[in-house]
Design an enzyme around this catalytic site. Structure first.
Site, PDB file in Angstrom:
ATOM      1  CG  HIS A 115      -1.703  -1.070   1.392  1.00  0.00           C
ATOM      2  ND1 HIS A 115      -1.405  -1.893   1.816  1.00  0.00           N
ATOM      3  CD2 HIS A 115      -2.905  -1.621   0.980  1.00  0.00           C
ATOM      4  CE1 HIS A 115      -2.584  -3.138   1.715  1.00  0.00           C
ATOM      5  NE2 HIS A 115      -3.786  -2.881   1.473  1.00  0.00           N
TER       6      HIS A 115
ATOM      7  CG  HIS B 213      -5.866   1.262  -0.213  1.00  0.00           C
ATOM      8  ND1 HIS B 213      -6.065   1.492   0.542  1.00  0.00           N
ATOM      9  CD2 HIS B 213      -6.103  -0.114  -0.462  1.00  0.00           C
ATOM     10  CE1 HIS B 213      -6.015   0.888   1.605  1.00  0.00           C
ATOM     11  NE2 HIS B 213      -6.591   0.137   1.281  1.00  0.00           N
TER      12      HIS B 213
ATOM     13  CD  GLU C 127     -20.407  -7.984  24.690  1.00  0.00           C
ATOM     14  OE1 GLU C 127     -20.222  -7.782  24.410  1.00  0.00           O
ATOM     15  OE2 GLU C 127     -21.214  -8.230  25.935  1.00  0.00           O
TER      16      GLU C 127
ATOM     17  CG  HIS D  33     -28.104 -15.836  26.527  1.00  0.00           C
ATOM     18  ND1 HIS D  33     -28.641 -15.046  25.313  1.00  0.00           N
ATOM     19  CD2 HIS D  33     -27.781 -14.609  27.598  1.00  0.00           C
ATOM     20  CE1 HIS D  33     -29.385 -13.974  25.980  1.00  0.00           C
ATOM     21  NE2 HIS D  33     -28.314 -13.038  26.879  1.00  0.00           N
TER      22      HIS D  33
HETATM   23  C1  LIG Z   1     -11.459  -5.394   9.666  1.00  0.00           C
HETATM   24  C2  LIG Z   1     -11.072  -5.225   8.562  1.00  0.00           C
HETATM   25  N1  LIG Z   1     -11.917  -4.935   6.944  1.00  0.00           N
HETATM   26  C3  LIG Z   1     -11.510  -5.185   6.031  1.00  0.00           C
HETATM   27  C4  LIG Z   1      -9.656  -5.063   5.747  1.00  0.00           C
HETATM   28  C5  LIG Z   1      -9.380  -5.251   4.897  1.00  0.00           C
HETATM   29  N2  LIG Z   1      -8.452  -3.554   3.949  1.00  0.00           N
HETATM   30  C6  LIG Z   1      -7.364  -2.738   4.408  1.00  0.00           C
HETATM   31  S1  LIG Z   1      -7.717  -1.350   3.703  1.00  0.00           S
HETATM   32  C7  LIG Z   1      -8.935  -1.162   4.070  1.00  0.00           C
HETATM   33  C8  LIG Z   1      -9.214  -0.078   3.121  1.00  0.00           C
HETATM   34  C9  LIG Z   1      -9.279   0.883   4.512  1.00  0.00           C
HETATM   35  O1  LIG Z   1      -9.069   2.468   3.639  1.00  0.00           O
HETATM   36  P1  LIG Z   1      -8.554   3.726   5.138  1.00  0.00           P
HETATM   37  O2  LIG Z   1      -8.566   3.220   6.337  1.00  0.00           O
HETATM   38  O3  LIG Z   1      -9.581   4.866   4.392  1.00  0.00           O
HETATM   39  O4  LIG Z   1      -7.266   3.636   4.688  1.00  0.00           O
HETATM   40  P2  LIG Z   1      -6.987   4.162   3.348  1.00  0.00           P
HETATM   41  O5  LIG Z   1      -7.217   4.373   2.255  1.00  0.00           O
HETATM   42  O6  LIG Z   1      -6.980   5.737   3.769  1.00  0.00           O
HETATM   43  O7  LIG Z   1      -4.959   3.863   3.099  1.00  0.00           O
HETATM   44  C10 LIG Z   1      -9.785  -2.491   3.601  1.00  0.00           C
HETATM   45  C11 LIG Z   1     -11.519  -2.477   3.595  1.00  0.00           C
HETATM   46  C12 LIG Z   1      -9.181  -4.682   6.907  1.00  0.00           C
HETATM   47  N3  LIG Z   1      -8.654  -4.617   7.179  1.00  0.00           N
HETATM   48  N4  LIG Z   1      -9.697  -4.677   8.459  1.00  0.00           N
END
Ligand SMILES: Cc1ncc(C[n+]2csc(CCOP(=O)(O)OP(=O)(O)O)c2C)c(N)n1
Length: 704
Positions: free
Chosen positions: A57, A293, A453, A515
């Protein structure tokens, strides 16, 4: 530096700040030029590493570089040569996908294990530079991040840990051993994930002024602009949580400095610095777009970006000498604080020898010799008692010898029996709903996570990672689903978090199938590197806790009953250490043509069933298996000895049956529960589902 030419971009409206506008750095004077060079070094290390790995990234480190640079070179108190310095500021890259950002910073600030070779091996087998930052791989990585939201919430555990330690050791003395901050950079994804709301809510409630979080507000996530799915007013949301919120241009380093200084002065509330940035900053074509990204820029765009920022095309992974010198100079300055702290700490120790001894005890988790004996004594009972109640008794004893043991429940303490009596509550002062708690409250030992939780799991991990605590979080086993991502992270990081789960089966009764856990035991046991205990009596409960507080390599899960269990008769000379083999022959019958193996509440059932069968002249052994995870770690010979003929074994456990076939042959008899439970008194459920001695004995007779 030339201004990069903004190319065509999908980012319009709010996201479309031009690169030139965003840079906003009048390049006058040597200092600014050098700074720009430093920031661009961070950017291009990320660009080159992602390009070389063909994965990663690049855009996020490019966008976050300004904040990261200012924070890491002017504010973050750390010493690369002593990465475990106890009073260091903690830094968490919650947006773990931007991992090259932290790797570049660790390299440039001189962490010896983050070599250039490691950067070149980004995302390769065996490197310290894993795809997402992994705790234990590289020093300076305080927590494994990647599942968005987790880092955000783990940091809140660390900040709470710091406040609690400070309350114990920052006394009247002018020197305060604990006075650091917890910083994080988080992203849109972190704030969208629900866990961040839970955690932010607690942090605001407790007024954790030692937290300073940057929100990389770049309006972009994977599918495009965040406005596709995210339009809430983050500022208002966090203000509602009780945070101090600042808004800045995240490429304006002067503004970044000012914001951090303001945040440091705000001691009664956590601070969120909302920093508007441009993802892929510097890339003519991809800046401000989702394209920046999650994939390499590509050879042409790397070339164009380097040209736009006046960066040499070759060599790759270029670190100009003056940049190296500047990072070294600034880091040395920050590291001086460590040496100063050490000197003051030595003097403090001399002034407060008893407190110093206590300080060491917290950090080393020293327990008195033979500490298990009083735990075993506390959990002795000749009456039927629920294992949750026995656990409550053990906690009291343990708490009296382990001041570093703290914990709480997600609003279920009276049911999970996890309250430390006389331990006080970490909560707001009575009658001051909007006023953060006074410092003294943090001397308490009982945490109140509220019905949160998800955050509880992460906060327990954050407290554990902090280093001075052994911390538990408790709820019903069914709700372990709500905290599984953090439990998994604890196992992955190999940290000794403690999770207490009561109401462990359909035998919780009337609350019904919503539960009643059925699949949870095996589902949790599938997570590598953790130890699940399902104890059957006081001795097993005591040893489970002894294991939990001594563990250094992974989390312990304590699975306990709501219902009372008949006590197990044990010989006077029973050696409780056998329990830690995970499974052991319970009664005196070492020879037997049948073995009944059971866990927790099914052990008394196995004992009664065995009695019935023995009455019919059959040879039966009973094996109690409080922890199959520990059993798996025993030598093969021991496992064979305990299980005997694997076709002549009966397994009884009130949960899914599938996993037991790992231990026994297909023609063995596994009595489990492969359906959802039902709402009824537990005795009736046992009758209906065949969990009575008579019904089990009948199944055995039918089978062999
Ligand atoms: C819980 C979770 N769901 C999905 C992902 C997959 N994922 C990695 S980065 C991202 C998008 C992130 O966007 P943002 O937080 O705005 O980061 P940026 O584009 O600014 O790097 C996703 C969906 C992840 N890492 N964690």
């Amino acid at each position: 530096m030339q201004d990069p030419t903004p190319g065509s971009t999908a980012a319009e409206g709010a996201a479309a700040i031009s690169v030139a506008e965003a840079s906003n750095q009048p390049l006058v004077g040597k200092k600014d030029k050098l700074e720009e060079l430093c920031v661009n070094t961070i950017r291009f290390l990320a660009v080159d590493a992602v390009e070389k790995a063909h994965s990663g990234h690049p855009g996020t480190p490019m966008g976050m570089a300004d904040m990261a640079y200012v924070l890491w070179t002017e504010f973050l108190r750390h010493d690369p040569l002593d990465p475990h310095w106890k009073n260091r500021d903690r830094f968490i890259l919650s947006a773990g996908h931007a991992s090259m950002l932290i790797y570049s910073l660790l390299h440039l600030t001189g962490y010896p294990d983050m070599t250039m070779e490691e950067l070149r091996n980004f995302r390769q087998w065996g490197s310290r530079t894993a795809g997402h930052p992994e705790y234990g791989h590289a020093s300076g990585v305080e927590v494994t991040t990647g599942p968005l939201g987790q880092g955000f919430a783990h940091g809140i555990g660390m900040a709470l840990g710091a406040r609690m330690l400070g309350a114990r050791f920052n006394g009247e003395d002018p020197f305060t051993p604990v006075n650091h901050f917890v910083y994080s950079i988080c992203s849109d994804g972190d704030l969208m994930e629900g866990i961040s709301s839970e955690a932010a809510s607690i942090a605001g409630h407790l007024g954790l002024g030692n937290l300073i979080y940057f929100y990389d507000d770049n309006n972009i996530s994977i599918e495009g602009e965040t406005r596709l799915a995210f339009s809430e007013e983050v500022k208002k949301r966090f203000e509602g949580f009780g945070w101090h919120v600042l808004t800045i241009d995240g490429h304006d380093r002067g503004a970044i400095r000012k914001a951090i200084k303001r945040a440091q002065k705000e001691t009664a509330r956590p601070t969120l610095i909302m920093a508007r940035t441009i993802i892929g900053w510097g890339s003519p074509k991809f800046h401000g777009t989702a394209r920046a990204h999650g994939e390499p820029l590509g050879a042409d765009e790397v070339k164009a970006t380097k040209a736009a920022l006046g960066w040499p095309q070759e060599p790759t992974f270029h670190v100009p000498d003056e940049v190296r010198a500047e990072f070294a100079r600034k880091t040395k300055k920050l590291a001086r604080e460590r040496k100063q702290w050490e000197r003051e700490m030595t003097a403090w120790r001399a002034r407060h020898p008893q407190l110093a001894e206590e300080w060491d005890r917290y950090w080393s988790h020293t327990l008195p010799e033979g500490f298990e004996a009083p735990l075993l004594e506390a959990a002795k009972s000749d009456k039927a008692v629920a294992t949750r109640a026995l656990s409550g008794q053990v906690i009291q004893k343990l708490a009296s010898v382990a001041p570093f043991l703290v914990g709480g429940s997600a609003d279920l303490a009276p049911s999970t029996n996890t309250l430390i009596k006389e331990g006080g509550s970490i909560a707001r002062d009575k009658g001051s709903e909007r006023k953060p708690p006074g410092a003294d409250v943090f001397k308490s030992r009982n945490l109140h996570f509220g019905i949160r939780e998800h955050a509880m799991g992460a906060i327990v991990n954050g407290m554990t990672l902090y280093g001075s605590w052994r911390c538990y979080g408790a709820t019903f086993l069914i709700f372990s689903d709500y905290m599984r991502p953090s439990v998994r992270l604890a196992a992955l990081m190999g940290i000794p978090s403690i999770f207490v789960y009561t109401h462990d089966s359909v035998f919780l009764g009337e609350d019904g199938p919503t539960h009643q856990p059925v699949e949870h035991l095996w589902s949790l046991r599938l997570i590598p590197n953790m130890t699940l205990f399902r104890p059957a009596d006081g001795a097993e409960v005591a040893m489970a806790w002894a294991h939990a507080v001594r563990s250094t390599t992974g989390p312990t899960l304590m699975v306990l009953t709501r219902q009372k269990l008949e006590p197990i008769q044990r010989a006077d000379d029973f050696d409780a250490q056998r329990i830690l083999k995970g499974a052991y022959v319970l009664d005196g019958y070492t020879e037997g043509d049948l073995t009944i193996i059971a866990t927790g509440s099914e052990v008394p059932l196995a004992v009664k069933t065995a009695d019935l069968l023995r009455g019919e002249g059959r040879q039966v052994r009973v094996v109690s298996a409080p922890s199959l995870d520990l059993f798996d770690r025993q030598a093969q010979d021991y496992q064979d000895e305990v299980l005997g003929d694997r076709s002549r074994v009966v397994c009884i456990e009130a949960g899914r049956s599938d996993g037991w076939f790992k231990y026994v042959n297909r023609d063995a008899l596994v009595i489990g529960i492969d359906r959802f439970g039902a709402s009824a008194p537990y005795e009736r459920i046992a009758e209906e589902l065949g969990f009575t001695p008579e019904k089990v004995a009948a199944r055995v007779r039918e089978w062999k």
